[in-house]
Design an enzyme around this catalytic site. Structure first.
Site, short mmCIF file in Angstrom:
data_model
loop_
_atom_site.label_atom_id
_atom_site.label_comp_id
_atom_site.label_asym_id
_atom_site.label_seq_id
_atom_site.Cartn_x
_atom_site.Cartn_y
_atom_site.Cartn_z
N ILE A 294 1.04 -1.53 0.39
CA ILE A 294 0.11 0.05 0.30
C ILE A 294 1.16 1.19 -0.19
O ILE A 294 0.66 2.03 -0.54
CB ILE A 294 -0.98 -0.07 1.05
CG1 ILE A 294 -1.66 0.65 1.13
CG2 ILE A 294 0.23 0.23 2.04
CD1 ILE A 294 -3.41 0.94 1.73
N GLY B 43 4.61 1.09 -0.09
CA GLY B 43 6.06 0.76 -0.54
C GLY B 43 7.13 -0.83 0.01
O GLY B 43 7.81 -0.84 0.23
N SER C 175 -0.40 -1.48 10.89
CA SER C 175 0.72 -1.01 10.76
C SER C 175 2.11 -2.71 10.91
O SER C 175 3.03 -2.47 11.68
CB SER C 175 1.60 -0.04 11.76
OG SER C 175 0.75 0.99 11.15
N ARG C 176 1.42 -3.47 9.90
CA ARG C 176 2.07 -4.21 11.06
C ARG C 176 3.09 -5.62 9.50
O ARG C 176 3.48 -6.39 10.08
CB ARG C 176 0.87 -5.89 11.06
CG ARG C 176 0.05 -6.06 10.21
CD ARG C 176 -0.76 -7.35 10.29
NE ARG C 176 -0.20 -8.25 10.25
CZ ARG C 176 0.15 -8.91 9.65
NH1 ARG C 176 0.43 -8.79 8.30
NH2 ARG C 176 0.48 -10.37 9.18
N GLY D 64 6.68 -0.96 13.74
CA GLY D 64 4.94 0.12 12.23
C GLY D 64 5.19 1.52 12.46
O GLY D 64 5.69 1.78 13.91
N GLU E 150 1.02 4.54 11.32
CA GLU E 150 -0.61 4.57 11.05
C GLU E 150 0.05 6.11 12.99
O GLU E 150 -1.07 6.69 13.06
CB GLU E 150 -1.19 3.48 12.63
CG GLU E 150 -1.87 3.25 11.65
CD GLU E 150 -2.36 2.06 12.11
OE1 GLU E 150 -2.17 0.26 12.97
OE2 GLU E 150 -3.65 1.53 11.56
#
Lengths: 759, 290, 160
Positions: free
Chosen positions: A489, A491, A530-531, A717, A720
Site C-alpha cells: 500500500i 512501498g 502497521s504490521r 510499525g 499509523e
C-alpha cells in the site's frame, strides 16, 4: 539516536537496510502500467451496479425487480435475501474481528436500510447504460422511519432505534430497554475522586470531531468470476486478499479454497479497504449471470457507503499538581459506529492516556449506532479522536500552569518498565527520545510572526504483528524472488526486497518481490495495523535466513567440509577450512548446481509475529490565522516519530508526512455534512475538502530510531502513529494564535472567525 | 434508456436552430466543466448536446472598438495568457482564473460560468463590476444583454429556448482604471466561493475615485450590485475611514443563505472584509496607472 | 447515435466509436486500452485523469470523447520515450514521491505541462499548479521536491 540491536549477522554493518533504493514497482507506477482494481478486464465481462437507499432509515416493504429483469441486456439481479442467512458471528479477518452478519447486511440490506446510500439491490448488464436503466426500473417500497445521525442524539433514551433488539452490553446491570448504545467499556486505575481531590489545578473540556473519510483516491473496484464448477476468482483492490476470501466464503457459503483472490495494485486504503462492500455482490451476480462481473464504485458511492471513521464527542477532565504532575484523568468517549456496532472506541480508549503515567484515571467509551455509513478502520482507528481531546486538555493545562508543553509531557511521560494505561508494560519505547528530538529541533525555538501560534501534541499507536507467510525462492541464475501475501500500500515490496537482500547478501536489484494471490502463498493477515514491515518482514527475513542455512549446507556438500566450516559473507559461501583452500562459492554458483545438492532452493516461513513495538509521535505545528476571515494556514510543520529502524527511510518519511497531512485535513476542513433528512450533503472532493498541494508547507519528518529488539532489524510499525497527533497539534496552534481554546473540529474559517468574535 | 445526441455545428445560426429543435433537453457545450459533472451525477439528462467550439469566433479574444470580445468557449487559461486583456481587466481575469484547477482552466469558460447560473460563480461578479455584456444568439437573431441579466436565480437564466451566449464583451477601458476580485474559500484552491467580491474603479489624475462599481457573489441568489457601497468610494482616495464605511455598506446589501459552505452570518461579515481588501487592491492598481 | 472519432493519441492516429455521453477518459481506458489515466472522482476535482489536449492540461473526465475529433492528446503512456523515462518519472522514483501510485500518472502529466510552460517554477507555483491533483498518501512534500528537482535537471540539460 540509539543503535540497532540484534542484527541477524551481528557485527556486520547493514548494506541494504537503511538505504534508499528505487522501489521495485516504481517504473510500472510512473508509466501508467500498474494495474489497479478498475484496470483489470475479462473477456465477456458484465457491468455491475448497485441501487442505494435514498432514505437514512426505512423499512423495506418490497422490492420488485420484474421490470428490470425484463430489460434486454440485464443478466442478473441480486437483493439481500439472495445471500444465505447468516448467524450473528464475530469473524477475524479485517482490521479486527467483525460481525459477519453485519458485513453481509452492509453489502446488501434486507429488512431495513440504515443509512442513505445503503445498498438494496444490484444489477449486472451488458453495458453501463443498460445497468443504469435497470436500476431505475427496480421498484423498492420503503416505509420511512425517523432517523438519527448525531452521536449524542442517538444515545438519548427516546432516540429512533436502529435495532429494537439491541441492548447495551458492558453495563453493571442488564438494561431493560433497548438502546443505540451497543456497548460501554471502561478502563480504570486508582481512585478518581482522591486524585482530583489532591489536584491543584483542574481543566475540563468537551470536544467534538466530525466523521471523516479515509479519502483514498482509488474508488473500490473488483472483477468477480463464478465458474460453473463452483470455482471462483476475484480480482480486487483491497488491503487483504485473504480478508476478501474469508468474507466472501462466509457471506456466500462457499468453501474458502474455492475462491482465488488476486490482489490488484491498491490506490490507497488507510484502513478503508479492510472490509468487503462489492466483492460478494459481484460474485453473486456472476453466479446468476454465468459471466464475469465488474463493479467499480463512483466517488459518490465511496463517500455515501464506505468508510468513514466515527464522529465523536470527547469529554476530558484533568487534575494536576502545581508542579505539573498529572494526578487524575476522567475521559468519556462517545463514538459513532454508523449503521452497525463496531466503532473504534476501544482503541480510542486504550490509546487516550497511553503517553502518560497517571495514577488515577477512568476512561469510559460508548459504541453508538446511528443512521450513517458503517464506520471502517481509518489509520490508527479511534486514536486521533481521543488524542484530540486529551492533547487539547493537556495543552490547556500547560497554559494554566505556565509550563512549557514539552516539559509538562516529559514530567508525565511513560518510560520502559511503566505499566501502560491499557495494560501491558512498556519495553524499548522511544517516547522520551522523540519528545527530546522536538525540543532540540530548531523549529521549537524559531520566532513566531503576528497572528501565528505554535501547537504541540503527542500520539501513540500499538502497532501489531500477527500471521504472515512469506517465501524466498532462489532463481537458477542466483537472483531471488520474494513472495508475500500482503498488498503493497505504500512501498512494502521495497522493504521486503531490502530485508531479503540484506540477509542473502544480494544487491537489492537482484531480488524481485511480488504480492501473490490467495492460492499462491499461505495465509497472511491484511495490510493494516502497521504490521506488514514488522510481521511479514520478519517472515521474509526468516525465510531468507533459512535459505542461507541451506546454501551453507549445499556449499559444505560441494566442498565436502563440515557445515560449521562455511560462512555466508556478502552473497557468497566462504570456506573456513584452511586445509581445503576452496575459492568462495557465489549464490549463483550454488544455484547453478542445485540439482546436485538437493534440488530447487527456497524456503517458506509462516509465523504469528509477536512483539511489535509501540510507536510514539510528537508533532509541532505553526499556523497563521487571518483574524478577519478565520482562515488558517499551516506555515510550518515538524513531525518526529520513534520508528525503531527505518528499513527504507524515504518511505518511512513518506508515511509520517502523509499521516500528518491527513490529520491536518481532519483538523482544518474535512467533515461529513448531513442534511435534515440524513443525506450526506458533500459526497465529492469539491465539498469534502481534503488538503491540496497549495494548502501545505513541506512536512519535516524526524525519524528517531530506538530499535525494537524483537524484529530482526529493529523495525517498528510506522504508518499509523503520524495521524494521531495532528488534530490537536493544529488545534493547539490555532487556540494559541487566537487566544481562544478551540473545542470543535474542523477549524474551518466560519468556526474560527466565530470564536474570534466571541473572544 | 434515454438517447443522447452530440452535434458540433459550424455556425451560430445552425447551433441556435439545433438548440431550438432540441427543446428543453438540448444543452450548449463550451468548456463542459459544469455540464459533464451534471451529466455524470445524473442531475441533467439532456437529449442533445450542441458543442459550440466549432463556431467561428467561439474560441478566441479580439480587441474591438477599444474593448475586448471574448468567444464563449475561450478557456480561462487562454484569458490568463492574453497580456492586453490582463492589463486592462486584471480583476476579470483573476476571477476567471480562480475557477477550479489548472486542468479546469484548460477548459472552463466565462460563458459557461455565467450560464451555469451558480450564485457563487467567480467570474460573474467581476464581469458585472466591469459592465460586461453578452451577445446572445437565438432562433430569432442576436441581442446584447448585460451579464447581470443572464442569471436570474440559482441554476436559472433569462435565456429563451434555443438561445446561447456566443460572446462576452468588455467595454473600452478608461484611463486610471482597474478592477480586482477576491473570494473567500476554506482551502487555498479548488473550492467554490463562500463569498466573492469584485471592485472596478476609475480615478481622476489626482487619485480621487470618480467611478466605482462593486459586485458581490454568493451572498444572494444572483450577483448583487452594491451601489451604495460603490457610492461610498466615489470622491475618496479609499482611505481607512472610507473603507470602514464601505465594509458596512457592503454588508448591508447582503442576502445570503446558510448552507454547507458557510453560515449567513459568516458570509455577511466576510463580504465587508473582502470589500475593503478588494477596493484597496483595485485602487492601488488604478493609481499605478496615473 | 454513436460517433466515429479520429484523433491522435501520443503521436499515433486512433479511431473509435463513442456513445455521445462517453467521456474522453472512458474512451482512453475502455476503447483504447490506455488505463494509465485514472478515474478518482469523475468530476474534475482529483486530477487523476489529467491529459494534455493540443498542449492544454485538462481533466479527461470532463471532456466528451466526441470532442476529441481531430485533436492531439497526450497521456501518461506517452511520457517515456520507449524505455527511457522522462526526468520527472525518474525523479518521482528517486524522491519516493509516490506511495500507492494511483494519483501518480495524473501528477506526472500535470507536472510535465508545468515544466513545459514554466521551466523554473517556484515552490509556490508548483503547489498551486498541482492543486488540482489530489494525493492522499504523500502529503505532497516529496512530490513537490521531485518536480522541483526534475525542473532543475532539465534546465541543466538544456544549458549543457
Amino acid at each position: 539516536m540509539t543503535d540497532v540491536l540484534d542484527r541477524p549477522e551481528a557485527g556486520d554493518t547493514l548494506r541494504v537496510v537503511g538505504t534508499r533504493p528505487a522501489r521495485p514497482d516504481g517504473v510500472d507506477k510512473v508509466t501508467g502500467r500498474a494495474t489497479y482494481g478498475a484496470d483489470f478486464t475479462m473477456a465477456g465481462q458484465l457491468v455491475g451496479k448497485i441501487l442505494r437507499s435514498p432514505h437514512a432509515h426505512a423499512r423495506i416493504v418490497s422490492i420488485d425487480t420484474r421490470k428490470a429483469r425484463a430489460l434486454p441486456g440485464v443478466k442478473a439481479i441480486v437483493i439481500g435475501t439472495d445471500f444465505p442467512d447468516q448467524a450473528s458471528e464475530e469473524l477475524a479477518g479485517g482490521e479486527g474481528a467483525s460481525n459477519i452478519r453485519d458485513i453481509a447486511l452492509n453489502c446488501l440490506a434486507r429488512d431495513k436500510v440504515l443509512y442513505q446510500g445503503h445498498a438494496v439491490a444490484a444489477v449486472a448488464a451488458t453495458s453501463s447504460s443498460i445497468a443504469d436503466a435497470a436500476l431505475a426500473l427496480i421498484d423498492v417500497k420503503y416505509e420511512v422511519l425517523p432517523h438519527v445521525t448525531d452521536v449524542e442524539a442517538a444515545m438519548a433514551p427516546d432516540a429512533p432505534l436502529l435495532d429494537e433488539t439491541r441492548f447495551t452490553t458492558g453495563l453493571e446491570t442488564k438494561p431493560d430497554k433497548p438502546s443505540n448504545i451497543a456497548s460501554r467499556m471502561q478502563l480504570k486505575r486508582g481512585d478518581l475522586a482522591d486524585g482530583f481531590a489532591s489536584a491543584d489545578v483542574i481543566v475540563e473540556g468537551r470536544y467534538i470531531t466530525p466523521a471523516v473519510h479515509q479519502g483514498y483516491i482509488e474508488p473500490h473496484a473488483c472483477v468477480a468470476s463464478f465458474g460453473a464448477d463452483g470455482q471462483c476468482q476475484v480480482w480486487a483492490s483491497s488491503q487483504g486478499q485473504f480478508m476478501i476470501r474469508a468474507y466472501c466464503a462466509k457471506i456466500l457459503n462457499i468453501e474458502a479454497s474455492d475462491i482465488r483472490v488476486t490482489p490488484a495494485e491498491i490506490g490507497g486504503g488507510f484502513g478503508g479497504k479492510t472490509t468487503v462492500y462489492i466483492e460478494p455482490v459481484a460474485l453473486a451476480l456472476s453466479k446468476q449471470a454465468g459471466a464475469p462481473v465488474k463493479i467499480v464504485m463512483t466517488r459518490d458511492e465511496v463517500f455515501r457507503a464506505t468508510g468513514p471513521t466515527s464522529g465523536a464527542v470527547i469529554e476530558v477532565k484533568l487534575g494536576a499538581k502545581s508542579d505539573g504532575t498529572i494526578v487524575a484523568a476522567d475521559v468519556v468517549l462517545k463514538y459513532q459506529a454508523g449503521a452497525f456496532p463496531g466503532s473504534p472506541v476501544g482503541a480510542g480508549a486504550m490509546t487516550a492516556l497511553a503517553c502518560y503515567n497517571i495514577p488515577n484515571f477512568l476512561i469510559t467509551g460508548y459504541d453508538v449506532v446511528n443512521n450513517t455509513p458503517k464506520v471502517a478502520a481509518y489509520r490508527a482507528p479511534g486514536a486521533p479522536i481521543s488524542a484530540f481531546g486529551v492533547e487539547s486538555a493537556v495543552d490547556e493545562l500547560a497554559e494554566k500552569l505556565g509550563m512549557d508543553p514539552i516539559a509538562l509531557r516529559l514530567k508525565n511521560a511513560v518510560h520502559d518498565g511503566d505499566k501502560a494505561a491499557y495494560g501491558p508494560t512498556f519495553k524499548n519505547i522511544g517516547y522520551v527520545e522523540t519528545l527530546e528530538a522536538i525540543a532540540n529541533h530548531p523549529h521549537y525555538k524559531a520566532p513566531l510572526g503576528p497572528n501565528q501560534g505554535r501547537g504541540l501534541a503527542v500520539g501513540f499507536w500499538f502497532n501489531v504483528g500477527g500471521e504472515s507467510t512469506a517465501a524466498v525462492n532462489i532463481v537458477e541464475d542466483g537472483s531471488a524472488v520474494v513472495i508475500s501475501g500482503n498488498p503493497d500500500i505504500g512501498g512494502s515490496r521495497a522493504s521486503m526486497a531490502m530485508m531479503a537482500a540484506e540477509v542473502l547478501g544480494l544487491p537489492v536489484e537482484h531480488v524481485r518481490p511480488i504480492v501473490a494471490d490467495t492460492a499462491s502463498i499461505g495465509f497472511s493477515m491484511l495490510t493494516g495495523g502497521s504490521r506488514t514491515t514488522f510481521a511479514t518482514g520478519m517472515a521474509v527475513t526468516q525465510a531468507a535466513q533459512k535459505v542461507v542455512e541451506d546454501l551453507k549446507r549445499r556449499a559444505a556438500e560441494i566442498w565436502d567440509v563440515a557445515v560449521d566450516k562455511v560462512e555466508w559473507v556478502n552473497g557468497s559461501a566462504v570456506c573456513l577450512d584452511a586445509a581445503k583452500a576452496k575459492p568462495d562459492l557465489t549464490l549463483a554458483a550454488i544455484a547453478g548446481q542445485s540439482a546436485k545438492t538437493g534440488g530447487p532452493i527456497g524456503a517458506t516461513i509462516a509465523l504469528n509475529a509477536q512483539g511489535a513495538g509501540p510507536g510514539f509521535g510528537v508533532h509541532l505545528c505553526d499556523v497563521e490565522v487571518d483574524p478577519e476571515t478565520g482562515h488558517v494556514s499551516v506555515v510550518r510543520y515538524t513531525a518526529a516519530q520513534d520508528v525503531g529502524k527505518a528499513i527504507h527511510p524515504s518511505y518511512v518519511e513518506g508515511q509520517v508526512q502523509g499521516g500528518a497531512v491527513q490529520g491536518i485535513g481532519w483538523a482544518l476542513n474535512e467533515e461529513y455534512v448531513f442534511d435534515g433528512k440524513g443525506a450526506m450533503e458533500n459526497p465529492g472532493f469539491l465539498d469534502y475538502r481534503m488538503p491540496v498541494a497549495s494548502d501545505l508547507p513541506m512536512i519535516d519528518a524526524v525519524l528517531v530510531e530506538v530499535a525494537n529488539p524483537r524484529h530482526p532489524f529493529g523495525a517498528k510499525g510506522v504508518g499509523e502513529v503520524p495521524i494521531v497527533p495532528p488534530l490537536a497539534a493544529v488545534g493547539n496552534a490555532v487556540s494559541r494564535a487566537i487566544g481562544v481554546r478551540m473545542h470543535d473540529l474542523p477549524l474551518s474559517p466560519p468556526r474560527v472567525r466565530a470564536a474570534i468574535d466571541a473572544g | 434508456m434515454s438517447q443522447l445526441d452530440y452535434l458540433a455545428p459550424a455556425s451560430a445560426e445552425d447551433a441556435a436552430k439545433a438548440l431550438a429543435a432540441g427543446g428543453d433537453t438540448a444543452r450548449p457545450l463550451s468548456g463542459g466543466t459544469d455540464l459533464l459533472v451534471q451529466l455524470r451525477a445524473g442531475r441533467l439528462k439532456p437529449g442533445l448536446i450542441v458543442d459550440l467550439k466549432k463556431i467561428p469566433g467561439a474560441i478566441g479574444i479580439r480587441e474591438e472598438a477599444g474593448g475586448f470580445v471574448i468567444g464563449a468557449a475561450t478557456s480561462g487559461a487562454a484569458l490568463g495568457e492574453h497580456a492586453p486583456l490582463v492589463r486592462a481587466w486584471p480583476g476579470v481575469v483573476e476571477a476567471t482564473n480562480l475557477i477550479g484547477s489548472t486542468q479546469i482552466q484548460g477548459r472552463a469558460s466565462m460563458a459557461g460560468n455565467i450560464c451555469n447560473a451558480s450564485p457563487a460563480a467567480d467570474s460573474v461578479p467581476a464581469l458585472v463590476a466591469a459592465r460586461a455584456t453578452c451577445v446572445v444568439v437565438g432562433p430569432t437573431g442576436r441581442r446584447t444583454v448585460p451579464v447581470e441579466e443572464i442569471p436570474v436565480g440559482p441554476g436559472r437564466t433569462s435565456l429563451a429556448p434555443g438561445e446561447f451566449v456566443l460572446e462576452i464583451r468588455l467595454p473600452p477601458r478608461g484611463f486610471h482604471a482597474a478592477d480586482a476580485y477576491l473570494r473567500s474559500i476554506p482551502r487555498t484552491e479548488m473550492d467554490i466561493a463562500v463569498v466573492g467580491v469584485a471592485v472596478n474603479l476609475t480615478l481622476g489624475v489626482d487619485g480621487v475615485i470618480t467611478d466605482a462599481r462593486i459586485a458581490l457573489g454568493a451572498v444572494g441568489p444572483t450577483v448583487i450590485v452594491a451601489r451604495e457601497a460603490a457610492a461610498v468610494l466615489v470622491g475618496t482616495r479609499a482611505e481607512d475611514d472610507v473603507l470602514a464605511r464601505l465594509d458596512e455598506a457592503a454588508r448591508a446589501v447582503c442576502r445570503p443563505i446558510s448552507d454547507k459552505r458557510g453560515t449567513a452570518e459568516f458570509r455577511t461579515k466576510i463580504t465587508g472584509v473582502l470589500a475593503r481588501r478588494v477596493a484597496t487592491i483595485a485602487y492601488a492598481r488604478a493609481k499605478e496607472r496615473i | 447515435m454513436k460517433q466515429h472519432v479520429t484523433a491522435t493519441v501520443n503521436g499515433d492516429p486512433v479511431e473509435f466509436l463513442s456513445d455521445p455521453g462517453m467521456t474522453l477518459l472512458d474512451a482512453l481506458r475502455d476503447e483504447l486500452g490506455l488505463t494509465g489515466s485514472k478515474e478518482g472522482c469523475g468530476s474534475g476535482d482529483c486530477g487523476a485523469c489529467s491529459v494534455v489536449v493540443d498542449g492544454r492540461l485538462v481533466c479527461s473526465c470532463l471532456m466528451l470523447a466526441a470532442e476529441a475529433e481531430g485533436h492531439r492528446i497526450e497521456t501518461i503512456e506517452g511520457m517515456a520515450e520507449g524505455s527511457v523515462l522522462h526526468p520527472l518519472q525518474r525523479k518521482f522514483i528517486e524522491h519516493a514521491a509516490l506511495q500507492c501510485g494511483f494519483c501518480t500518472p495524473g501528477l506526472l502529466v500535470a507536472a510535465k505541462a508545468l515544466l513545459d510552460s514554466n521551466p523554473d517554477p517556484s515552490e509556490t507555483e508548483v503547489r498551486y499548479w498541482l492543486a488540482g491533483n489530489l494525493c492522499r498518501c504523500t502529503g505532497y512534500d516529496k512530490v513537490i521536491r521531485a518536480v522541483m528537482d526534475a525542473g532543475a535537471e532539465m534546465r541543466q540539460a538544456r544549458v549543457a
